[in-house]
Design a protein around this motif. Structure first.
Motif, PDB file in Angstrom:
ATOM      1  N   THR A  36       0.839  -1.186   0.000  1.00  0.00           N
ATOM      2  CA  THR A  36       0.000   0.000   0.000  1.00  0.00           C
ATOM      3  C   THR A  36       0.880   1.243   0.000  1.00  0.00           C
ATOM      4  OG1 THR A  36      -1.613   1.245   1.250  1.00  0.00           O
ATOM      5  CG2 THR A  36      -0.170  -0.129   2.522  1.00  0.00           C
ATOM      6  N   TYR A  38       0.495   3.872   1.552  1.00  0.00           N
ATOM      7  CA  TYR A  38       0.510   4.469   2.877  1.00  0.00           C
ATOM      8  C   TYR A  38       1.127   3.550   3.918  1.00  0.00           C
ATOM      9  CZ  TYR A  38      -2.659   7.832   0.803  1.00  0.00           C
ATOM     10  OH  TYR A  38      -3.204   8.786   0.014  1.00  0.00           O
ATOM     11  N   ASP A  45      -5.935   0.696   5.687  1.00  0.00           N
ATOM     12  CA  ASP A  45      -5.050   0.051   4.722  1.00  0.00           C
ATOM     13  C   ASP A  45      -4.448  -1.250   5.223  1.00  0.00           C
ATOM     14  OD1 ASP A  45      -5.453   2.030   2.856  1.00  0.00           O
ATOM     15  OD2 ASP A  45      -3.774   3.235   3.581  1.00  0.00           O
TER      16      ASP A  45
END
Length: 51
Positions: A36, A38, A45
């Motif tokens: 991901t 992030y 996430d």
């Protein structure tokens, strides 16, 4: 030290090495295709597993 020597004698040289000795050339790399953007900074996430 003796245990490491015995295991290396039984299973071959380099079976067990000290962490500070390194592993020579790095023949692998981390697979980051599904990472991901992030990382884990947003709780939404983080993948969850439902069983």
């Amino acid at each position: 030290m003796q245990a490491i020597d015995q295991i290396n004698d039984q299973f071959g040289r380099g079976t067990i090495i000290y962490g500070s000795a390194g592993i020579g050339q790095k023949s692998w790399s981390m697979n980051q295709q599904r990472r991901t953007p992030y990382y884990t900074t947003h709780l939404t996430d983080i993948p969850t597993v439902i069983t």
